[in-house]
Structure formats: C-alpha cells, structure tokens
Motif scaffolding. Structure first.
Motif, PDB file in Angstrom:
ATOM      1  N   LYS A 115      -4.792   3.998   2.847  1.00 20.12           N
ATOM      2  CA  LYS A 115      -4.015   3.184   3.005  1.00 20.12           C
ATOM      3  C   LYS A 115      -3.677   2.079   2.257  1.00 20.12           C
ATOM      4  O   LYS A 115      -2.889   1.744   1.455  1.00 20.12           O
ATOM      5  N   ASN A 116      -4.912   1.462   1.950  1.00 16.96           N
ATOM      6  CA  ASN A 116      -5.205   0.194   1.095  1.00 16.96           C
ATOM      7  C   ASN A 116      -5.105   0.692  -0.604  1.00 16.96           C
ATOM      8  O   ASN A 116      -4.300   0.073  -0.848  1.00 16.96           O
ATOM      9  N   ASN A 136      -3.091   2.989  -1.546  1.00 12.60           N
ATOM     10  CA  ASN A 136      -1.417   3.329  -1.447  1.00 12.60           C
ATOM     11  C   ASN A 136      -0.865   1.754  -1.786  1.00 12.60           C
ATOM     12  O   ASN A 136      -0.036   1.590  -2.538  1.00 12.60           O
ATOM     13  N   THR A 137      -1.088   0.972  -0.930  1.00 10.93           N
ATOM     14  CA  THR A 137      -0.527  -0.589  -1.073  1.00 10.93           C
ATOM     15  C   THR A 137      -0.911  -1.015  -2.360  1.00 10.93           C
ATOM     16  O   THR A 137      -0.033  -1.764  -3.054  1.00 10.93           O
TER      17      THR A 137
END
Length: 108
Positions: free
Chosen positions: A77-78, A80-81
């Motif tokens: 998730k990190n 991708n962000t």
C-alpha cells in the motif's frame, strides 16, 4: 540507518531536486515532498521486517495454506502511494522545466 535518517535523507534529496522550481509551486508541493520522505522511511522499516519474515506465511504441514503477512500488505500500500506521490511531483517538476524552456525560446 534509522528511520529518521532515511526520512531526512529523502527529504533533503527531494528538496534539492525542487530548489530551482518556482517558489509558489515548491510551496504547493511541500506537503507531498514531506509525505514522500515519510513513506520512504516507513517502508525502510517494513522492508527490514519483511526480509526477516517473508511476505507470506506458509503453513508448515500444509504448504497450500498461505496467508499474507500484514506488514507486506502495508508495504505494498505504501509503495503504491509513494509511486503516485513521486509521479505527481515529477509532473510538477517536468511542467516547471518545460515552462522554463518556453521562456528561453522567446529570445531566439
């Protein structure tokens, strides 16, 4: 290297990249620069944990039973962000460079 050191190093790198950008644009992306540095530092620690544990927990007696580890989910998730933030920053930087080139063409 500590998480704080990674944060400071990334923050300085990004600030150096944006030092010649129009001050209003630099001010506009200041928060994104800080967020990118924060995500880089967070993932530094998550990556160390993943190196020790792996990204997937496999049942010792039934290898077909697998479960992703929460750390790996957060890492992805990190990432991708972080990629979106860096892409946004690059867009601002690229646009700034193109505008600077256009101003120089007037003098030809």
């Amino acid at each position: 290297m500590s998480k704080l050191q990674v944060y400071e190093k990334e923050l300085k790198k990004l600030q150096d990249i944006f030092k010649d950008v129009d001050p209003s644009k630099a001010q506009l992306v200041e928060g994104l620069i800080e967020d990118a540095a924060f995500l880089k530092a967070q993932n530094y620690n998550l990556k160390k944990t993943i190196a020790a544990t792996g990204m997937v927990k496999v049942h010792p007696e039934h290898p077909e039973l697998q479960k992703p580890i929460e750390t790996s989910k957060q890492y992805l998730k990190n990432m991708n962000t972080y990629a979106v933030v860096i892409k946004t920053l690059n867009g601002v930087l690229s646009k700034s460079i193109i505008e600077d080139d256009d101003e120089l063409e007037e003098f030809e």
